[in-house]
Design a protein around this motif. Structure first.
Motif, PDB file in Angstrom:
ATOM      1  N   GLU A   1      12.394   7.894   2.667  1.00 51.06           N
ATOM      2  CA  GLU A   1      11.670   8.387   3.850  1.00 51.06           C
ATOM      3  C   GLU A   1      10.422   7.556   4.127  1.00 51.06           C
ATOM      4  O   GLU A   1       9.948   7.483   5.256  1.00 51.06           O
ATOM      5  CB  GLU A   1      11.247   9.854   3.679  1.00 51.06           C
ATOM      6  CG  GLU A   1      12.401  10.823   3.443  1.00 51.06           C
ATOM      7  CD  GLU A   1      12.812  10.883   1.989  1.00 51.06           C
ATOM      8  OE1 GLU A   1      11.986  11.337   1.176  1.00 51.06           O
ATOM      9  OE2 GLU A   1      13.940  10.453   1.672  1.00 51.06           O
ATOM     10  N   GLN A   2       9.883   6.928   3.071  1.00 50.63           N
ATOM     11  CA  GLN A   2       8.642   6.172   3.250  1.00 50.63           C
ATOM     12  C   GLN A   2       8.807   4.970   4.170  1.00 50.63           C
ATOM     13  O   GLN A   2       7.826   4.400   4.612  1.00 50.63           O
ATOM     14  CB  GLN A   2       8.128   5.697   1.890  1.00 50.63           C
ATOM     15  CG  GLN A   2       7.525   6.817   1.065  1.00 50.63           C
ATOM     16  CD  GLN A   2       7.239   6.356  -0.341  1.00 50.63           C
ATOM     17  OE1 GLN A   2       8.069   5.680  -0.940  1.00 50.63           O
ATOM     18  NE2 GLN A   2       6.085   6.720  -0.869  1.00 50.63           N
ATOM     19  N   ARG A   3      10.052   4.598   4.422  1.00 48.93           N
ATOM     20  CA  ARG A   3      10.285   3.444   5.293  1.00 48.93           C
ATOM     21  C   ARG A   3       9.685   3.645   6.677  1.00 48.93           C
ATOM     22  O   ARG A   3       9.507   2.699   7.420  1.00 48.93           O
ATOM     23  CB  ARG A   3      11.785   3.198   5.434  1.00 48.93           C
ATOM     24  CG  ARG A   3      12.400   2.544   4.225  1.00 48.93           C
ATOM     25  CD  ARG A   3      13.909   2.473   4.383  1.00 48.93           C
ATOM     26  NE  ARG A   3      14.543   2.405   3.063  1.00 48.93           N
ATOM     27  CZ  ARG A   3      14.977   1.283   2.507  1.00 48.93           C
ATOM     28  NH1 ARG A   3      14.861   0.155   3.120  1.00 48.93           N
ATOM     29  NH2 ARG A   3      15.527   1.308   1.315  1.00 48.93           N
ATOM     30  N   LEU A   4       9.427   4.921   7.042  1.00 48.76           N
ATOM     31  CA  LEU A   4       8.882   5.191   8.368  1.00 48.76           C
ATOM     32  C   LEU A   4       7.372   5.370   8.336  1.00 48.76           C
ATOM     33  O   LEU A   4       6.738   5.567   9.366  1.00 48.76           O
ATOM     34  CB  LEU A   4       9.550   6.445   8.943  1.00 48.76           C
ATOM     35  CG  LEU A   4      11.065   6.307   9.118  1.00 48.76           C
ATOM     36  CD1 LEU A   4      11.700   7.630   9.513  1.00 48.76           C
ATOM     37  CD2 LEU A   4      11.379   5.244  10.156  1.00 48.76           C
ATOM     38  N   SER A   5       6.760   5.308   7.140  1.00 45.61           N
ATOM     39  CA  SER A   5       5.321   5.548   7.033  1.00 45.61           C
ATOM     40  C   SER A   5       4.549   4.366   7.606  1.00 45.61           C
ATOM     41  O   SER A   5       5.034   3.233   7.600  1.00 45.61           O
ATOM     42  CB  SER A   5       4.941   5.773   5.574  1.00 45.61           C
ATOM     43  OG  SER A   5       5.060   4.569   4.867  1.00 45.61           O
ATOM     44  N   PRO A   6       3.327   4.623   8.125  1.00 44.98           N
ATOM     45  CA  PRO A   6       2.544   3.532   8.729  1.00 44.98           C
ATOM     46  C   PRO A   6       2.276   2.375   7.755  1.00 44.98           C
ATOM     47  O   PRO A   6       2.320   1.214   8.157  1.00 44.98           O
ATOM     48  CB  PRO A   6       1.250   4.210   9.169  1.00 44.98           C
ATOM     49  CG  PRO A   6       1.286   5.602   8.682  1.00 44.98           C
ATOM     50  CD  PRO A   6       2.668   5.942   8.253  1.00 44.98           C
TER      51      PRO A   6
ATOM     52  N   PRO B   1       0.797  -1.230   0.000  1.00 44.02           N
ATOM     53  CA  PRO B   1       0.000   0.000   0.000  1.00 44.02           C
ATOM     54  C   PRO B   1       0.829   1.281   0.000  1.00 44.02           C
ATOM     55  O   PRO B   1       0.259   2.353   0.110  1.00 44.02           O
ATOM     56  CB  PRO B   1      -0.803  -0.132   1.288  1.00 44.02           C
ATOM     57  CG  PRO B   1       0.048  -0.947   2.193  1.00 44.02           C
ATOM     58  CD  PRO B   1       0.855  -1.857   1.318  1.00 44.02           C
ATOM     59  N   VAL B   2       2.152   1.143  -0.111  1.00 45.80           N
ATOM     60  CA  VAL B   2       2.998   2.352  -0.098  1.00 45.80           C
ATOM     61  C   VAL B   2       2.965   2.987  -1.487  1.00 45.80           C
ATOM     62  O   VAL B   2       3.203   2.300  -2.475  1.00 45.80           O
ATOM     63  CB  VAL B   2       4.451   1.989   0.281  1.00 45.80           C
ATOM     64  CG1 VAL B   2       5.299   3.239   0.410  1.00 45.80           C
ATOM     65  CG2 VAL B   2       4.482   1.172   1.564  1.00 45.80           C
ATOM     66  N   PRO B   3       2.618   4.306  -1.551  1.00 46.54           N
ATOM     67  CA  PRO B   3       2.494   4.934  -2.876  1.00 46.54           C
ATOM     68  C   PRO B   3       3.809   4.962  -3.650  1.00 46.54           C
ATOM     69  O   PRO B   3       4.883   5.014  -3.066  1.00 46.54           O
ATOM     70  CB  PRO B   3       2.031   6.361  -2.565  1.00 46.54           C
ATOM     71  CG  PRO B   3       1.790   6.445  -1.121  1.00 46.54           C
ATOM     72  CD  PRO B   3       2.341   5.245  -0.466  1.00 46.54           C
TER      73      PRO B   3
END
Lengths: 324, 304
Positions: free
Chosen positions: B257-262, B249-251
């Motif tokens: 930086e997205q590695r820290l997104s929920p 679900p990661v855009p």
């Protein structure tokens, strides 16, 4: 703080200065041993060289006899009251001193052969080199492609290797009489012996080297679209080339060992003829000189090929650690 | 069992992500695997390495295959590349069954497999020359691919003069030069150190965004799988079977930086559950009791 590497460290390369020194030592030590045996009185010298036969009837000046016998005859003469024989301790005639061999290295080249039909040393050497060259070339012409085929295709491995494996146990010199019967008495049977001695080993060694090629290189080539022909000529052959070259250097050394046998077959020729002839005349300094010349030719050609290999295969990691 | 188990957060997709997946599924199928079985003859009878594997990749999709060791993921990619044959089932490339290796499926191996006797440029030219391209064209095309992976300065170097990351970039350029329909990558960054691996992942993302290529990427690194993939095929071991096909679900496009997104963390947690289920680890507290040769905690005074 810099540590100097200890002289004995497991698999640790020596610093360049020590490396050169130890290399020198590897030649120097045997030479020193030879010098000691030749020049230090009493170290070996098992014989007595007669300078004055005295009353012993069969003694002649220059003759070498056992120490014990000399003592026995001296005692006999003493008891009989006749003239005592005299002599000095000496090494056997088959062990000439280093300086005699060193001189022979030069004089054997410039001494005219005993008979006019005989060859000079350099002519004998040239003959030997030619026999080696043709024997090794013929063997390689067949052995290298067959080895590569056997190492690449299991079909050829099954077809070729069992018989070759059997044949390589047959000692090459055993074919001497046969070779002479078929090929005559001149160079052809000698070349044949070198061929037989080299070829069968060559096929097996090169087949093994070929099999050692990293199979993932072949897989990579296949995923890039390479088919059988291209796999052999564009991957297998260039991939094993540095190893193949090293194999050939080792095999060339073997070819030299077969030379001595080969040259005794039919009419003895080449450097072997020179050696046996000189031994018959008891010119052991010349015999040693000739043996050393073979060694020098072997080592020099190998060093030359090693240096050439480094230039030919700049990508080859292993050749960097090669000797010299 | 922790509360994280059964957490379905990774199934939550934002509107943009859901639309993207819908568009993706509209695209033509490049690779299809149908009912794939693989059996080996082991010393104790036949061993099933892969059982009934089915999946599809769409054009320009990035699919990661992940699973514990022994799940047969390497066997799977080798079958796709044609280096091994399946016991049963079919591999279709653009709806046509494929047999044996070919340049339509480029492969990047973990062990680089560059030809050590060829320079970087000639390595990349290898496939082009095999397909019959004239030398001049092969050379100019190779140089473009080398430029794409940022190694123009090293075109005339031999592989042994390059670092691991550079070698793998050459291997990628070499596979891409053939313009394959799909790029198969077998743990390509597995032998690299952590920093180089992170850099290589960004490189690969960059390349993938710029050219029309479908990627099937094998890894055992959960983080890598989530960071790179559109979808993740999770295998389980003994026998190798598909456990789940996860839509990440990661855009896109991705950035570190997205590695820290929920979404990222939720997906990684889900992978963790699938691959290292709780209770599967061996308890080794017993063994610790046996280590009497080293001072125990209590014998060493704490500095606090």
């Amino acid at each position: 703080m810099s540590h100097s590497t200890p002289l004995l460290a497991v698999r640790r390369e020596l610093p360049p200065r020590q490396r050169r020194f130890v290399t020198l030592l590897s030649f120097l030590l045997p030479l020193l041993l030879w010098c000691a045996v030749s020049y230090v009185p009493g170290l070996w010298q098992p014989l007595v060289k007669i300078t004055d036969p005295g009353s012993v009837s069969y003694f002649k000046p220059g003759m070498q006899i056992e120490k014990a016998l000399f003592r026995q005859e001296t005692a006999k003469a003493e008891a009989a009251g006749t003239a005592l024989p005299a002599g000095e301790p000496a090494n056997p005639v088959y062990l000439p001193a280093p300086h005699e061999v060193a001189t022979a290295l030069y004089t054997s080249f410039v001494t005219e052969p005993a008979r006019r039909s005989e060859k000079w040393l350099h002519e004998s050497l040239w003959e030997s080199i030619q026999v080696i060259f043709w024997g090794f070339l013929l063997s390689s012409l067949f052995g290298v492609p067959l080895g590569i085929l056997a190492g690449t295709f299991p079909f050829f491995s099954r077809l070729i290797e069992p018989f070759v494996e059997f044949f390589r146990y047959l000692p090459a010199p055993a074919f001497g009489a046969l070779a002479v019967a078929i090929l005559g008495i001149y160079h052809a049977p000698k070349i044949a012996i070198i061929f037989i001695g080299t070829f069968f080993q060559q096929v097996l060694i090169i087949a093994n080297t070929t099999r050692k090629l990293d199979p993932s290189l072949l897989e990579a080539a296949q995923t890039l679209g390479a088919k059988n022909r291209a796999l052999v000529f564009k991957v297998v052959v260039p991939g094993i080339l540095p190893e193949l070259y090293r194999d050939m250097r080792i095999l060339l050394g073997w070819a030299w060992t077969y030379l001595i046998v080969a040259e005794l077959i039919g009419t003895s020729s080449g450097i072997t003829w020179f050696i046996t002839q000189q031994a018959r005349y008891k010119n052991f300094d010349n015999v040693f000189a000739a043996i050393i010349i073979i060694g020098i030719i072997g080592l020099a050609s190998d060093l030359l090929l090693a240096a050439l290999g480094k230039r030919l295969f700049p990508w080859d990691k292993q050749s960097k650690g090669d000797r010299a | 069992m922790t509360a994280a188990a059964g957490n379905k957060d990774y199934l939550q997709q934002s509107e943009a992500v859901r639309e993207r997946f819908e568009r993706l599924k509209q695209r033509p199928v490049t690779l299809e695997v149908r009912g794939l079985h693989k059996q080996f003859q082991g010393s104790e009878g036949p061993v099933t390495a892969l059982r009934n594997i089915n999946f599809k990749t769409h054009q320009r999709e990035f699919v990661c295959v992940i699973g514990p060791s022994g799940c047969g993921k390497s066997t799977l990619i080798r079958i796709l590349a044609g280096l091994e044959s399946a016991t049963e089932g079919q591999v279709l490339l653009d709806d046509k069954p494929v047999y044996g290796p070919g340049p339509d499926r480029g492969m990047v191996f973990q062990g680089y497999t560059l030809f050590p006797w060829l320079t970087v440029k000639k390595n990349v030219m290898f496939g082009l020359l095999q397909s019959g391209a004239p030398r001049a064209r092969a050379e100019s095309e190779a140089l473009q691919w080398i430029d794409l992976v940022g190694l123009s300065r090293f075109a005339d170097h031999y592989p042994h003069q390059l670092s691991g990351g550079m070698k793998q970039r050459v291997a990628i350029a070499r596979a891409l030069a053939n313009q394959p329909r799909i790029l198969l990558m077998d743990e390509p960054f597995g032998a690299l150190d952590a920093q180089t691996r992170a850099k290589m992942q960004s490189y690969l993302m960059d390349i993938w965004q710029h050219i029309d290529i479908t990627v099937l990427f094998i890894t055992h690194d959960l983080d890598e799988a989530v960071y790179l993939a559109d979808r993740i095929l999770v295998l389980k071991a003994h026998p190798g079977e598909v456990q789940e096909l996860i839509e990440v679900p990661v855009p896109q496009p991705r950035s570190p930086e997205q590695r820290l997104s929920p979404e990222f963390i939720a997906t990684k947690q889900r992978l963790e559950e699938l691959i290292h289920p709780p209770g599967s680890e061996e308890d080794n507290s017993d063994h610790l009791d046996m280590v009497r040769l080293v001072p125990l905690d209590s014998e060493v005074r704490s500095v606090l």
